[in-house]
Structures are given as structure tokens and as C-alpha cells.
Write a protein that holds these residues in place. Structure first.
Motif, short mmCIF file in Angstrom:
data_model
loop_
_atom_site.label_atom_id
_atom_site.label_comp_id
_atom_site.label_asym_id
_atom_site.label_seq_id
_atom_site.Cartn_x
_atom_site.Cartn_y
_atom_site.Cartn_z
N ARG A 1 0.85 -1.19 0.00
CA ARG A 1 0.00 0.00 0.00
C ARG A 1 0.88 1.23 0.00
O ARG A 1 2.04 1.15 0.42
CB ARG A 1 -0.81 0.09 1.30
N PRO B 1 20.35 -9.73 -1.63
CA PRO B 1 20.12 -9.96 -0.21
C PRO B 1 21.42 -10.11 0.58
O PRO B 1 21.46 -9.89 1.79
CB PRO B 1 19.34 -11.27 -0.16
N THR C 1 12.63 -6.50 7.74
CA THR C 1 11.52 -5.87 8.46
C THR C 1 11.48 -4.37 8.20
O THR C 1 11.35 -3.57 9.11
CB THR C 1 11.61 -6.16 9.97
N SER D 1 8.31 -3.04 3.41
CA SER D 1 7.77 -4.16 2.62
C SER D 1 7.51 -5.36 3.52
O SER D 1 6.46 -6.01 3.42
CB SER D 1 8.74 -4.55 1.50
N GLN E 1 4.57 -4.63 5.97
CA GLN E 1 3.24 -4.68 5.32
C GLN E 1 2.83 -6.10 4.96
O GLN E 1 1.66 -6.46 5.04
CB GLN E 1 3.25 -3.83 4.04
N ARG F 1 16.93 -8.12 11.28
CA ARG F 1 18.26 -7.59 11.60
C ARG F 1 18.11 -6.31 12.43
O ARG F 1 18.83 -6.12 13.40
CB ARG F 1 19.01 -7.29 10.29
N THR F 2 17.17 -5.47 12.03
CA THR F 2 16.94 -4.22 12.76
C THR F 2 15.44 -4.03 12.95
O THR F 2 14.69 -4.04 11.97
CB THR F 2 17.47 -3.01 11.95
N LYS G 1 15.41 6.18 10.02
CA LYS G 1 15.12 5.20 8.98
C LYS G 1 13.66 5.43 8.66
O LYS G 1 12.89 5.81 9.55
CB LYS G 1 15.28 3.77 9.51
P1 NAP Z 1 14.16 -1.62 3.60
O1 NAP Z 1 13.44 -0.58 4.30
O2 NAP Z 1 15.54 -1.36 3.14
O3 NAP Z 1 14.13 -2.90 4.50
C1 NAP Z 1 14.90 -4.00 4.22
C2 NAP Z 1 14.94 -4.90 5.40
O4 NAP Z 1 15.73 -6.00 5.09
C3 NAP Z 1 15.58 -4.24 6.60
O5 NAP Z 1 14.95 -4.70 7.74
C4 NAP Z 1 17.00 -4.75 6.50
O6 NAP Z 1 17.68 -4.73 7.72
C5 NAP Z 1 16.76 -6.15 6.04
N1 NAP Z 1 17.90 -6.74 5.38
C6 NAP Z 1 18.55 -6.32 4.30
N2 NAP Z 1 19.56 -7.15 3.99
C7 NAP Z 1 19.53 -8.11 4.92
C8 NAP Z 1 20.32 -9.25 5.15
N3 NAP Z 1 21.34 -9.55 4.37
N4 NAP Z 1 20.03 -10.02 6.20
C9 NAP Z 1 19.00 -9.72 7.00
N5 NAP Z 1 18.21 -8.67 6.84
C10 NAP Z 1 18.48 -7.86 5.80
O7 NAP Z 1 13.37 -2.10 2.29
P2 NAP Z 1 11.81 -2.11 2.02
O8 NAP Z 1 11.08 -2.64 3.17
O9 NAP Z 1 11.60 -2.74 0.73
O10 NAP Z 1 11.46 -0.60 1.93
C11 NAP Z 1 12.26 0.30 1.20
C12 NAP Z 1 11.55 1.59 1.07
O11 NAP Z 1 10.56 1.48 0.06
C13 NAP Z 1 10.78 2.02 2.29
O12 NAP Z 1 11.58 2.56 3.29
C14 NAP Z 1 9.82 2.99 1.68
O13 NAP Z 1 10.41 4.22 1.43
C15 NAP Z 1 9.49 2.32 0.37
N6 NAP Z 1 8.29 1.51 0.56
C16 NAP Z 1 7.15 2.19 0.77
C17 NAP Z 1 6.02 1.52 1.00
C18 NAP Z 1 4.80 2.30 1.26
O14 NAP Z 1 4.69 3.46 0.98
N7 NAP Z 1 3.86 1.69 1.83
C19 NAP Z 1 6.00 0.15 1.03
C20 NAP Z 1 7.19 -0.53 0.82
C21 NAP Z 1 8.33 0.17 0.58
P3 NAP Z 1 18.52 -3.42 8.16
O15 NAP Z 1 17.51 -2.40 8.54
O16 NAP Z 1 19.37 -3.89 9.25
O17 NAP Z 1 19.31 -2.99 6.94
#
Ligand code: NAP
Length: 854
Positions: free
Chosen positions: A53, A148, A183, A186, A189, A206-207, A326
Motif C-alpha cells: 500500500r 540480499p 523488516t 515491505s 506490510q 536484523r533491525t 530510517k
Molecule cells: P528496507 O526498508 O531497506 O528494509 C529491508 C529490510 O531487510 C531491513 O529490515 C533490513 O535490515 C533487512 N535486510 C537487508 N539485507 C539483509 C540481510 N542480508 N540479512 C537480513 N536482513 C536484511 O526495504 P523495504 O522494506 O523494501 O522498503 C524500502 C523503502 O521502500 C521504504 O523505506 C519505503 O520508502 C518504500 N516503501 C514504501 C512503502 C509504502 O509506501 N507503503 C512500502 C514498501 C516500501 P537493516 O535495517 O538492518 O538494513
């Protein structure tokens, strides 16, 4: 057959590419738009994971350029789900016949600048080379999933899903054992929905992240009403706002209210279910760690109130990064999910993943089997998609190489060495720190208008200058430096991708301020750009934003208050005004002791305030003289600065009043200053001072008094001084220096106010007296070591600089600091302007140095 030589190639058919195509067509440019997917929608085409979303309400996350859409399209929810947003993109594409201009399933693989032809050659995945004058990357900020980066990912024989590349047909997890790694938004959600279906879910964290309930439902009524009442006004407010969403700016410090009140205010924000509400409750949670901790703790209490197992609640509570540093998340039942018996949380901090195997995941001392692994591990944000294309600019330089140590752009739109290349929401623009729709539209319109202007004026190329690009980098860094965002290992900082340079990628100065900068660049004849055409070149080289961002905000805020000019007041009126302005400022740090008393001046008693450090004395002593143009101010008026200098330099500060003009004109202030110095010298021991460790200091007119008193002490056999600290001192009554013209107006202390001060203080003849204009002294040798701090946008800058140079030429040890981007008053604004803090630290260090010798 498509045209292989066009005006513009656009890459990406998300909301940016779609709008740009529409505008370029409207303006008569020939265009090719390449899209890797097989439909429009960009991020909303790829991110089909369950629960996807938008976190920005539909009232705000929609195009504004076609007003008909407001009536032709009705959003069903406050936070639209991915399928609805994709349908909206498709609806717009159909309505405006955009499909006919988009080539799907085609990637841009490389782009090479042809310096001779002044055109780009774009190599596509279909083997075609398209020649174009302009090349626009509308490739999105979060479009390339990051690797990853976990051992064994290729080994797993079960089903593998990546949130950012979700199968179009959907996934049914019923009865399955599912691992979710990540976490962020994405993960947060999708996890509750995956858990609804799956037999077992293990979340590898991880965080932990801050997340708030989305409270989804119908679009927010108050926003709908405002839009209906005056759509233009609403849209305009969004465009000039900090984040691209109309919001009332916070005016309360989280540190100025009790925790109970703070939590009540935060709860009210949380109930709104709007992404930006919590971070916007207090004015200082983004810039002050203590203030941020108030918000962070509130959020942690919410986790504890939902998650039944206290250990799990603790693991889900972020402690290592500040709220908002973050990207905060919005969820529907995320924390509740962890109360379910088939859901387990693994803390990778304690039990890191060792390897992924054919059947599952080995971590800590465990080995778990899964049917599916979901990678919600994020993106190579902001730069990944841009450098993913092999872009070669002038002299064969690749963008990837140029950005090796971090992206360099001018306005986040363009880059030196890459003429006619534009990035929509590129690094160095507000982009991901904003409502993307607002930022996308602004960039599209800026690019459109630029191409039209170039065509009209006969220019073929546009490229930023190195000066402008570097200036923008400095400005972006200045903006980031006053926040606490750089503390976190976030994707904003590139920290989520191993080996990626750690720099703040988006521009954090705000959407409205950014837009104003872009507009000003155009108004000033494309400031910082070189434009060339056949037989012609135009280059208005220069810097667009030089004032420190927090100083700029203060100036802007003061501009809106329409305050009367001080020089239009009587001296009494000016004094009342100055006292009233000081009343609301933060007090500055706690000192060990403050004591108010009087001492003998040249013509009667003078009030003083003593600031004693909390450390054991005796301490070295600095006699301090306040600012106020010899007309207003008092021994109390620079209170926050005196406190800070006292604490940071571990020095006893004695702030002394002196007689003011016009009642007591020159040389009253100087004579009082010298009398006070002698009195303090004679009484140093009883005041708790270290005998023989005495300095003077002052700001503005007080800096003038301090400099003059140092000369008087030299010429009258003492007292001996260890140093003189001169902050923006008045040193020359002639006011012939260039800075009086450069900074005549707009930076609080104006040229005409300075004239008013001098007129009250000294006759024309007296201004030539070194006791009024210390720069005019015939001999500056034998004076105590000096620290002279001048500010770039101060009318007094050059006379301060000249004094520092003259002192140095006379053999005086001088520590001369030129505060970039500061104005006459900004360094004294303790706890209000973080950009002044490093200079105050330097001043404190300077004071310590005075006393370190002899
Ligand atoms: P993200 O915020 O970068 O989250 C990635 C997650 O994966 C983090 O918890 C990260 O941990 C973990 N991770 C990455 N590499 C890993 C590894 N090797 N081992 C274990 N854990 C690992 O990515 P995202 O959730 O896709 O979101 C990215 C951005 O997209 C959001 O911040 C937002 O701006 C946008 N988004 C928006 C929406 C919305 O509007 N609803 C929805 C989805 C995405 P660490 O934190 O320790 O790095």
C-alpha cells in the motif's frame, strides 16, 4: 517503425515517465519512452507483494496536473493498495493515450554522449541505438532490489520471492512454512498477510523498525474537504511544504513539555494514522537526539502494549536508530502478528544467518526448513537504477565512476560531464523524503520548461558547472549536518548496500525550499548552468544556496512576521523590542553558578552577571561585552552564549553592562569596558578566578568594546591579557568595506541599521578614533592573541576580516575563523541553530587555548 533520432528519450513508465511523456508531447517534442515492464505504473507495477500500500494518503498521492482526474477517479481508501494505484496509472495512461508512446519490455542498457553531435546514443535491450538530444532517467528511487547478501541464497530449492519483484499471479502460502527476511516497510506490510495464510512463519529481523497503525479506511475527510473547498490552494500548500503534504508545522520542542504531555501529543498524532504526523509533532525530533528519544520511547511503549511476550516486544523495539532516521513504517496488525503461536521472531543480532541451504536456513545453532523464503531486503536506493545503465558522458567518463564516492548532482537533476542528462527525483533532490507525486511533478515541469526555453533560445546543450555542482553538494551536506539522520545505517545513507559510499542521498532541506531553489536557478538565467548552441554560449556561474539552511529558515520566518526596522524606532523602542525578542529563546546550558552584582564603572556602577563552571575552581576569567550596537542590550542579553562559552571552555565568564548611546555616547562604552576589566583584574581571586588568566571577549558592538579595551590595556600598562575573542566585531566606523554593500539587506543586521548605531554612538570625527574604530589604530603590535570570528553574510564581515589580517600583520597570534553561510546574529543563537554549534565549540576551544599558555 519508431524514429531512431528523437528529441528526448525517457526511461521508465512510472508516474514520472508518464507525466513527462504527456508534457513533452504537448510541447511538440519527439519522444521515445522505454519501459522494462509490460505495463505502466513503475513501482506499483513491480511491488505486488501482499499488503503493498502507499503510506501517503490518496488525497495527496495522486496527480495534480489533470484536474479532471479529481472527479473522474474516486479512491476507495485512505491508503490505496497496490492494485488500485496500478489501475489509476492505467486509467491515466488510457485517458491521455500514453500507451501509444511507450515501448514495453525494452531496457536502456547504455547511453553514450556524442560530443560532436551534441547528442546521446541510447543502446537498448532490443539491440537498437536511439539518438536523442536529451536523455531523461525516470527510473524511480526504489526500483532495483538489492542483493540480499546472504550466503547460500542460490541453493534453496523451495520457492523464493522478492517483495519488489512479486509474481503477477500472486502467491498462496496456505499450509506453507515461510521465512521472511527483512523488516522494513515491505516486510512489515506483508508479514501480517503472509501469517494469515501460512502454517508457520519465521521472521528474520536484523533491525527492528518504528511502525504505526495505518488506521486505513476512507480518505481522510478533513483533507477531502480542504481539497473540495479550494483544490489549488491545497495543492500549492503541498508544493511549498516540507514534505509535499500540507501539514501544520510543529512549533513545540519535545523537551519543553513533560513526558506525559509529550506522550499525549504523540498519541493524538498517532491516532491520525498519517505517516508524517508523529514525526511532525515536535519541531526538534529530527535535529535533537534527546527530543527524538522522547518520540522513540513513546513508540516503544506502543510495541510493549501490543506484544504479549515482553522479550519479543523488546526485540521489536528499536533502540539503535532515532525515530524517522530510517523510514518509519505503517502497518495493519504487524505487532499483533507476533502474538500468534505459529509466528516466530528471530533476532539476527544474536543469531545471524549462517547460510541458506537447499531446504531452509541455518542460523545460530538452529536449522529450520521452509517451503518458501520471502526476501523483503530492500533496494539499491536512489542510485542503483541510474548507474545500472552504462552511462558514458564527456571524455568517456562513466557516471558510475564519477559517483564512486557518492552521487554528485546539481539540484538532483543534472550532473557535470553529462550534458542533457536529467534525473527525475535523483539523489540530491527531496525525492524519497517527500510525497513522491509532488516531487515528480515538480521535476517533470522543470525539465519541460527547460527544454522549451532551450529550444526557444537556440541552445542545444545544458550542463551544470563544477562550481554549482560542488556548491549543491555542500548545501545538501549542510542540510544533513543539522539533522540526526546521519546517525542511522539507513538506505537514505546508502548503508544497506555493502560497499556503497555512505552519504545522505536525498535532499533533506524540504520540498518547498527545494522548489524555490530550482525556480530561482531559472529566474537567474539558469544560474550554475552552461548552455551552448550554434555559435553561442551562456553561463551564469554561481551558487544557489549559500546561507546555512537553519539560518535561512529563521530569515524566512522573520520575513513572514513583517517586523518593523529597528532603525525606524526610538532607542527606547528598540530596547523594548530587543528585550521582547530575547524572552522566547532557549536559555542555553546549565552552568555551575550564576551571580548578579555590580562593579565600579568609569562613571558609576555597572551591572554584571558572573557565570561559573560546575567544575572545581579557580577558573580563568573572560570579561565579556554584549552586542546591541552600543544602543541596546545588557549584561544579560547574550545570556545563552555566555552560558555555553562558560560550560564549553570551563571559564568563568563575567558579562558586564556598559553605558549605552545615545544617552552616553563615545567613548562611554570603551571607558566602562576598560574600568570593568581593571575591576575584574583586581578582584579576580575573590570572584573565583585564576590570577593572571584574564581575557576579553564580545560580540558585535561588544566585540568592538573588547578589541578597544585590549588596546587600552596594552597602552595603559595592563591588565595583561591572555587573549581577545572577537565575534563579528565592529572595527571600522568608515564602513567602506565591500561586505556593507554585499550584505546590505536581508540578513538581520542591515547597512542602514549599522548607520543608525553609529549615528547614535559617535560623531564623524570620533569614528576615526581607534577607541571607536580599533582597525584604525596606528600600531596593533603587542596585543594579546586574538580569535576573530566573522560571518559570510554579515555587513561587518570585511572589517572583522581586515582586523584579523592587520593583527596578524602586526605579529599578533590570530585564530581567524570565517563562518560559512552565517549571518551577524546566527552564531549567538544557542540551541536554535545547530549550524552555529561547531563555531561555538571552536570559540570555546579558542578560549581554552588563550589560557593554555603561560
Ligand atoms: P528496507 O526498508 O531497506 O528494509 C529491508 C529490510 O531487510 C531491513 O529490515 C533490513 O535490515 C533487512 N535486510 C537487508 N539485507 C539483509 C540481510 N542480508 N540479512 C537480513 N536482513 C536484511 O526495504 P523495504 O522494506 O523494501 O522498503 C524500502 C523503502 O521502500 C521504504 O523505506 C519505503 O520508502 C518504500 N516503501 C514504501 C512503502 C509504502 O509506501 N507503503 C512500502 C514498501 C516500501 P537493516 O535495517 O538492518 O538494513
Amino acid at each position: 517503425m519508431s524514429n531512431s533520432d528523437v528529441d528526448v528519450v525517457v526511461v521508465g513508465a512510472g508516474f514520472a515517465g508518464m507525466y513527462l511523456l504527456h508534457e513533452l508531447r504537448k510541447m511538440g517534442f519527439s519522444t521515445r519512452l522505454l519501459e522494462a515492464g509490460d505495463d505502466v505504473g513503475g513501482t506499483w507495477y513491480w511491488n505486488r507483494y501482499p499488503g503493498a500500500r502507499c503510506d501517503i494518503a490518496t488525497t495527496d498521492y495522486q496527480y495534480t496536473w489533470d484536474p479532471e482526474l479529481y472527479t473522474q477517479w474516486t479512491w476507495s481508501e485512505k491508503h490505496a493498495a497496490q492494485p488500485e494505484i496500478l489501475r489509476y496509472a492505467q486509467f491515466v495512461a488510457k485517458k491521455h493515450d500514453l500507451y501509444s508512446g511507450i515501448e514495453f519490455n525494452v531496457r536502456a542498457d547504455d547511453a553514450t554522449w556524442d560530443e560532436k553531435a551534441k547528442k546521446w546514443n541510447i543502446g537498448t535491450s532490443k539491440g537498437e541505438t536511439i539518438v536523442c538530444r536529451h536523455y531523461v532517467m525516470a527510473t524511480g528511487c526504489l526500483s532495483v532490489p538489492k542483493d540480499p547478501d546472504i550466503v547460500g541464497t542460490e541453493r534453496f530449492a523451495g520457492n523464493v520471492y522478492v517483495t519488489g519483484r512479486w509474481p503477477h499471479e500472486g502467491v498462496d502460502f496456505t499450509g506453507k512454512r515461510v521465512a521472511v527476511i527483512g523488516t522494513g516497510s515491505s516486510g512489515i506490510q506483508s508479514i501480517p498477510i503472509i501469517a494469515e495464510q501460512a502454517k508457520e512463519v519465521v521472521i528474520f529481523q536484523r533491525t527492528p523498525n518504528f511502525s504505526m497503525p495505518a488506521h486505513n479506511g476512507p480518505p481522510p475527510q478533513y483533507r477531502v474537504d480542504r481539497l473540495k473547498a479550494d483544490r489549488e490552494a491545497y495543492v500549492q500548500e503541498a508544493r511549498l511544504s516540507g514534505t509535499g503534504v500540507p501539514l501544520e508545522m510543529a512549533t513545540v520542542s519535545a523537551l519543553s513539555v513533560s513526558q506525559e504531555t509529550a506522550f499525549e501529543m504523540l498519541e493524538e498524532s498517532r491516532q491520525k494514522g498519517e505517516l508524517l504526523a508523529i514525526g511532525n509533532t515536535f519541531m526538534d525530533s529530527g535535529i535533537n537526539r534527546q527530543a527524538n528519544e522522547v518520540v522513540a520511547e513513546f513508540m516503544r511503549t506502543k510495541v510493549r502494549s501490543v506484544v504479549k511476550d515482553p522479550e519479543v516486544a523488546e526485540l521489536l523495539s528499536p533502540y539503535k536508530h532515532g525515530y524517522g532516521t530510517k523510514r518509519p513504517c505503517m502497518d495493519t496488525g504487524y505487532f499483533e502478528t507476533f502474538n500468534q503461536p505459529h509466528v516466530r521472531l528471530v533476532d539476527l543480532g544474536v543469531n545471524p544467518i549462517e547460510t541458506i541451504t537447499e531446504t531452509g536456513i541455518n542460523f545460530g545453532n538452529e536449522s529450520l526448513e521452509f517451503d518458501a523464503i520471502v526476501y523483503a531486503t530492500g533496494f539499491d536506493a536512489m542510485t542503483g537504477a541510474i548507474v545500472g545503465v552504462d552511462i558514458k558522458g564527456k571524455n568517456g567518463m562513466t557516471l558510475k565512476k564519477k559517483w564512486e564516492f557518492g552521487p554528485l548532482t546539481y539540484l538532483g537533476l543534472t550532473s557535470v560531464g553529462f550534458p542533457n542528462l536529467f534525473m527525475i527525483t535523483g539523489p540530491g533532490s527531496p525525492s524519497v523524503l517527500s510525497n513522491m507525486m509532488v516531487s515528480i511533478e515538480q521535476h517533470v515541469e522543470w525539465i519541460r520548461d527547460t527544454l522549451v526555453a532551450m529550444r526557444e533560445q537556440g541552445f542545444d546543450t545544458i550542463e551544470p558547472t563544477p562550481l554549482a555542482e560542488n556548491g549543491w553538494r555542500v548545501h545538501c551536506t549542510d542540510c544533513a549536518d543539522i539533522t540526526i539522520f546521519q546517525d542511522a545505517n539507513s538506505w537514505y545513507m546508502g548503508a544497506n548496500v555493502p560497499g556503497k559510499p555512505r552519504v545522505m542521498l536525498p535532499y533533506i532541506g524540504g520540498v518547498g525550499r527545494y522548489r524555490m531553489a530550482c525556480d530561482e536557478v531559472v529566474r537567474r538565467g539558469y544560474l550554475g548552468f552552461e548552455l551552448t548552441g550554434v555559435g553561442k554560449t551562456q553561463c551564469n556561474d554561481g551558487l544557489i544556496r549559500q546561507v546555512q539552511p537553519d539560518v535561512d529558515m529563521v530569515l524566512e520566518m522573520m520575513g513572514t512576521l513583517n517586523l518593523p526596522a529597528i532603525e525606524s524606532m526610538t532607542p527606547t523602542g528598540a530596547r523594548e523590542f530587543s528585550e521582547a525578542s530575547s524572552a522566547a529563546r532557549p536559555p542555553g546550558p546549565e552552568v555551575g553558578e550564576m551571580l548578579d552584582a555590580t562593579l565600579a564603572g568609569a562613571a558609576g556602577d555597572l551591572a554584571y552577571r558572573l557565570y561559573r563552571p560546575a567544575t572545581a575552581g579557580p577558573h580563568p576569567v573572560m570579561v565579556y561585552f554584549h552586542g546591541g550596537g552600543w544602543v541596546f542590550g545588557s549584561h544579560l542579553s547574550d545570556d545563552p552564549l555566555c552560558r555555553e562559552l562558560c560550560v564549553q571552555s570551563n571559564t568563568l565568564i563575567i558579562s558586564v553592562n556598559y553605558r549605552h548611546a545615545p544617552e552616553a555616547r563615545f567613548p562611554a562604552a570603551a571607558q566602562d569596558g576598560f574600568a570593568a576589566l581593571k575591576w575584574v583584574h583586581e578582584n579576580a581571586s575573590s570572584l573565583g578566578g585564576l590570577p593572571g588568566k584574564l581575557a576579553v571577549g564580545g560580540w558585535s558592538a561588544g566585540g568592538n568594546v573588547a578589541a578597544v579595551v585590549a588596546q587600552m590595556a596594552r597602552d595603559n600598562d595592563g591588565p595583561a591579557l591572555s587573549g581577545q575573542l572577537l565575534l563579528c566585531p565592529v572595527t571600522d566606523g568608515s564602513r567602506q568595506h565591500q561586505s556593507h554593500l554585499d550584505n546590505a539587506d536581508g540578513y538581520i543586521l542591515t547597512r542602514s541599521l549599522m548607520e543608525w548605531f553609529w549615528n547614535h554612538y559617535a560623531d564623524t570625527d570620533d569614528r576615526n578614533n581607534p577607541h571607536a574604530s580599533p582597525l584604525l589604530a596606528h600600531d596593533l603590535s603587542g596585543l594579546p592573541p586574538a580569535m576573530v570570528v566573522t560571518c559570510q553574510f554579515d555587513p561587518l564581515r570585511d572589517e572583522g576580516d581586515a582586523y584579523a589580517q592587520a593583527l596578524s600583520a602586526a605579529g599578533v597570534a590570530v585564530n581567524h575563523v570565517q563562518a560559512r553561510g552565517h549571518i551577524h546574529t546566527s552564531i549567538t543563537m544557542v540551541d536554535m541553530l545547530p549550524s552555529g554549534a561547531p563555531y561555538r565549540r571552536q570559540m570555546a576551544e579558542g578560549i581554552r587555548t588563550f589560557f593554555a599558555h603561560g
